[in-house]
Design an enzyme around this catalytic site. Structure first.
Site, short mmCIF file in Angstrom:
data_model
loop_
_atom_site.label_atom_id
_atom_site.label_comp_id
_atom_site.label_asym_id
_atom_site.label_seq_id
_atom_site.Cartn_x
_atom_site.Cartn_y
_atom_site.Cartn_z
CG LEU A 204 0.72 0.32 -8.26
CD1 LEU A 204 1.22 1.73 -7.98
CD2 LEU A 204 0.30 -0.36 -6.99
CB ALA A 205 -4.73 -3.08 -9.24
CD GLU A 206 -0.53 -4.90 -5.26
OE1 GLU A 206 -1.60 -4.28 -5.07
OE2 GLU A 206 0.56 -4.31 -5.35
CD GLN B 265 6.98 -3.27 -7.68
OE1 GLN B 265 6.51 -2.41 -6.95
NE2 GLN B 265 7.14 -3.11 -8.98
CG PHE B 266 8.12 -5.10 -2.41
CD1 PHE B 266 9.42 -5.27 -1.94
CD2 PHE B 266 7.88 -4.14 -3.37
CE1 PHE B 266 10.46 -4.48 -2.44
CE2 PHE B 266 8.91 -3.36 -3.87
CZ PHE B 266 10.20 -3.52 -3.41
CG ASP C 64 6.44 -6.25 2.81
OD1 ASP C 64 6.68 -6.14 4.00
OD2 ASP C 64 7.24 -6.77 1.99
CB ILE D 113 1.00 -10.72 -1.27
CG1 ILE D 113 0.53 -11.79 -2.25
CG2 ILE D 113 0.72 -11.13 0.18
CD1 ILE D 113 1.33 -13.09 -2.21
N PRO E 2 -3.70 -7.15 -1.07
CG PRO E 2 -3.30 -5.04 -1.99
CD PRO E 2 -2.63 -6.17 -1.27
CG HIS F 47 9.96 -2.14 0.90
ND1 HIS F 47 9.60 -1.04 1.63
CD2 HIS F 47 9.48 -1.94 -0.35
CE1 HIS F 47 8.95 -0.19 0.85
NE2 HIS F 47 8.85 -0.71 -0.35
#
Ligand SMILES: Cc1ncc(C[n+]2csc(CCOP(=O)(O)OP(=O)(O)O)c2C)c(N)n1
Ligand SMILES: [Mg+2]
Length: 724
Positions: free
Chosen positions: A452-454, A476-477, A479, A481, A483, A524
């Protein structure tokens, strides 16, 4: 797990252990001295204003010559940072090549005069272009190692293929190559460092991490960046690593450690972490004066550990060279550096006409009209949603192109493969199910979950794409993006331009975007595409319907540029814009708008989820006032179809730009400005924009309705504009 204590002054014993004969020991000294002298020459040139920036590798030479000697140039891969002059010289960069960058010469092999000196890059040696951003490179190294492993497991994927990016992307791999990456101790504070350790550890990747610990990050001392002051202690519990901590001013001991570390990685045991204690005898860069924050006593203590002097003493003590021989060697090096500088200073500068070159691929043009294909008839005649046809495109392309890997948060069917094998679960395949079934059909090598790390997702994609894989990753979203924006803006998009076309990273980043969700807000429901259209080097696509999504995603995957592929969540399963599956080769060129409704009175330029809303508004305007509105769906935002906009505005003389994102500084501002500039004579009314309020998107549906542009807002704008 290996462990090496810091030891000083034991070079004569370890040289035998390390297998370094006299010739190699002399070569180590020559390279260290060459590196220092090149720094000194650059410092002189900077003072003479013949080059424009200087950052030295002084004090780091012993560690880096040792690293370079333990690795294979042009075979292993390198993601170094700016202090790694001695590494590059050891691998085979020439002094002239390095000085050409200082001058900003056209022939600078790293960047053609586009980057500061000490931003290495050399295709011959597999040194990959790097930016100035601290620690981004470590994720590229991880991606590069993943790609190497992938190609060795799937060698057929390395084959060339005409008709897409593969025609221009050669792949080389050996199966046991090691990927070197380095960073300063201060840069280990960056999240990307930890994100890289995470994946290298989990996947047992052959990445050699080198931390060059000179105890300062510009003026910030090590204890501020590293709790307890020692990074080795903090990373010690990562599984699968070879760890070593070494006196990096001692090349012999460093070489011994690197030999072990490289052997560990090459054998496929996992990653290695070498923590070298070095010194920084010069200031951070020539723009810094370390006397402002380091007392004299500290600098004096460092000077006693100067690796050059220590190595010289060692050669004398061991009787390998006498004073005269050292003198001769140094004179030769001085002359080599002097001559290289002379040649570099005579080198021509790049032509201004070359500036736009390599923003995008010159080899593959995703805007060419021939890409437009007709939907094929297949046995599947059912109307499919956008979600279905994106999923179908991913499957088609993965069947066609074995270089495609898909990863992101929750995109796998199940990371615990046995659950699928034993039929215990159906599988997830993405929070919106866009990647459902990919892992099941193509295996866990090709469709898998990321942490879990963009930044991890986009950074690894950069490294993979540099090596020739085609990562099609998911954020995923929209919102979340942010990171990854550092990797996106400073790495993914700039790789080709900053390396003067010698490296590229044509990855696809799919992102679920947008609101109109009734209860998804704040986080979201947001948009923000203009930040990415304001980024050179990246293509931005935003389809409004199932057929376009299918054709444009295929173009995105086959093209040779990085693509941000924006998928509106609200459109995923809408009735509007469903389509029959168009076959496995359906493509739409970038930069071609679609006229979704013809009209003579007024033009609406729009895209995404506003397209169906604009259609509703146009129908009402026709019903109530007989106004014939023309609607252009841009489909791709960068590049965008200026010709289609101009043709329509010339016909109607009235134009509205409508988008879901906020009004101010939004995407419409650029289009409006260009219309005002180039089509002023054709206008009968002011250019109008309809967009979201300049706020965040609210949760309460009644508020969301007011904040986001609705058909009624667009209708009102049409009615007003038609009155001019
Ligand atoms: C992401 C990012 N933040 C800030 C900077 C500015 N900067 C350049 S070098 C540096 C210090 C790096 O220190 P360290 O990692 O210890 O490496 P050293 O220079 O000491 O070798 C900083 C803050 C940068 N280049 N990138
Ligand atoms: Mg430092």
């Amino acid at each position: 797990m290996a462990k090496t204590a810091v030891r000083e002054g034991e070079q004569s014993k370890t040289s035998e252990v390390s297998g370094l004969d006299s010739e190699r020991l002399i070569e180590i000294y020559r390279l260290m001295y060459l590196s220092r002298r090149t720094d000194d020459r650059e410092i002189m040139l900077k003072r003479q204003q013949k080059i424009f920036f200087q950052i030295s590798g002084a004090g780091h030479e012993a560690l880096l010559v040792a690293a370079g000697m333990a690795l294979k140039p042009g075979y292993d891969w390198f993601f170094p940072y700016y202090r790694d002059r001695a590494l590059c010289l050891t691998l085979g960069s020439t002094v002239e090549e390095l000085l050409l960058q200082g001058v900003g010469a056209a022939a600078d092999p790293s960047s053609g005069g586009r980057q500061m000196p000490s931003h290495w890059g050399n295709t011959r040696l597999n040194i990959v272009s790097q930016s100035s951003a601290t620690a981004t490179q470590v994720l590229h190294a991880v991606g590069c190692a993943e790609a190497g492993r992938y190609f060795s497991r799937h060698p057929e994927a390395a084959e060339k293929h005409d008709g897409d990016y593969r025609a221009f992307k050669d792949v080389s791999f050996h199966g046991d190559e090691v990927v070197y990456t380095s960073l300063g101790e201060g840069s280990t504070s960056q999240g990307e460092f930890w994100e890289a350790l995470n994946t290298a550890s989990n996947q047992k990747l052959p990445v050699l991490f080198v931390v060059e610990d000179n105890e300062y990050a510009i003026s910030t001392p090590v204890e501020v960046n590293t709790p307890g002051g020692n990074i080795s202690k903090l990373v010690a519990n990562f599984p699968n690593f070879y760890f070593a901590e070494v006196d990096g001013t001692d090349p012999v001991e460093s070489y011994r450690v690197f030999k072990e570390a490289v052997a560990y990685c090459r054998a496929g045991n996992g990653p290695a972490f070498v923590h070298g204690h070095v010194i920084r005898p010069y200031s951070h860069s020539l723009s810094d004066d370390d006397r402002a924050y380091r007392p004299k006593s500290e600098l004096e203590a460092d000077s006693l550990r100067d690796p050059l002097q220590k190595m010289q003493m060692f050669l004398l003590r061991e009787g390998i060279l006498d004073a005269e021989a050292i003198n001769r060697l140094e004179k030769q090096v001085d002359e080599e550096v002097r001559q290289a500088a002379e040649r570099a200073l005579r080198a021509p500068f790049p032509e201004p006409a070359s500036i736009p070159l390599h923003v995008y691929s010159e080899d593959y043009d995703p805007t060419r009209a021939e890409l437009q294909t007709k939907p094929a008839q297949t046995s599947d005649s059912q109307e499919r949603t956008m979600a279905d046809l994106i999923n179908a495109c991913l499957k088609d392309e993965m069947r066609r192109d074995p270089r495609i890997v898909v990863f992101g948060e929750d995109v796998a069917d199940s990371s615990r493969e046995e659950y699928l094998r034993e039929g215990l679960v159906k599988g997830k395949g993405g929070v919106f199910k866009l990647t459902a079934g990919l892992q099941t059909e193509f295996g866990s090598d090709r469709a898998f979950n990321s942490p879990l790390a963009e930044a991890n997702i986009v950074g690894r994609a950069v490294g993979q794409a540099v090596r020739g894989l085609k990562p099609v990753v998911e954020i995923q979203f929209f919102d979340y993006i942010w990171p990854s924006i550092h990797q996106f803006r400073n790495e993914l998009s700039s790789m080709r331009w900053r390396s003067n076309g010698t490296f590229s990273s044509p990855a696809v980043v799919r992102v679920a975007i947008g609101g109109y969700l009734t209860g998804g807000s704040i986080y979201h429901s947001q948009s923000g595409e203009s930040i990415f259209t304001h980024t050179p080097g990246v293509r931005v696509v935003f389809p409004s319907n199932a057929l376009d999504a299918n054709g444009l995603l295929r173009t995105a995957i086959r093209c040779d540029d990085p693509v941000l592929f924006l998928e509106h969540k609200r459109l995923y399963r809408e009735t509007y814009g469903r389509a029959v599956y168009p076959g496995p080769d359906y493509m739409i060129p970038f930069g071609k708008a679609k006229i979704v409704r013809e009209g003579k009175d007024l033009t609406i330029v729009t895209y995404g989820a506003v397209v169906p809303r604009a259609l509703q508004a146009a129908q009402k305007a026709k019903r109530e006032h007989g106004i014939e509105t023309e609607i252009l769906d841009l489909r791709t935002l960068s590049p965008y179809d200026w010709e289609a906009i101009a043709t329509s505005v010339k016909k109607t003389s009235r134009v509205i730009i409508a988008h879901e994102d906020m009004l101010s500084w939004g995407y419409g501002a650029e289009i409006a400005a260009r219309i005002a500039d180039e089509l002023f004579e054709d206008l009968d009314a002011p250019v109008k924009r309809v967009a979201a309020m300049d706020t965040f998107v609210a949760y309460q549906p009644q508020l969301e309705d007011v904040i986001l542009p609705q058909p009624e807002h667009i209708y009102q704008a049409i009615a007003k504009l038609a009155r001019y």
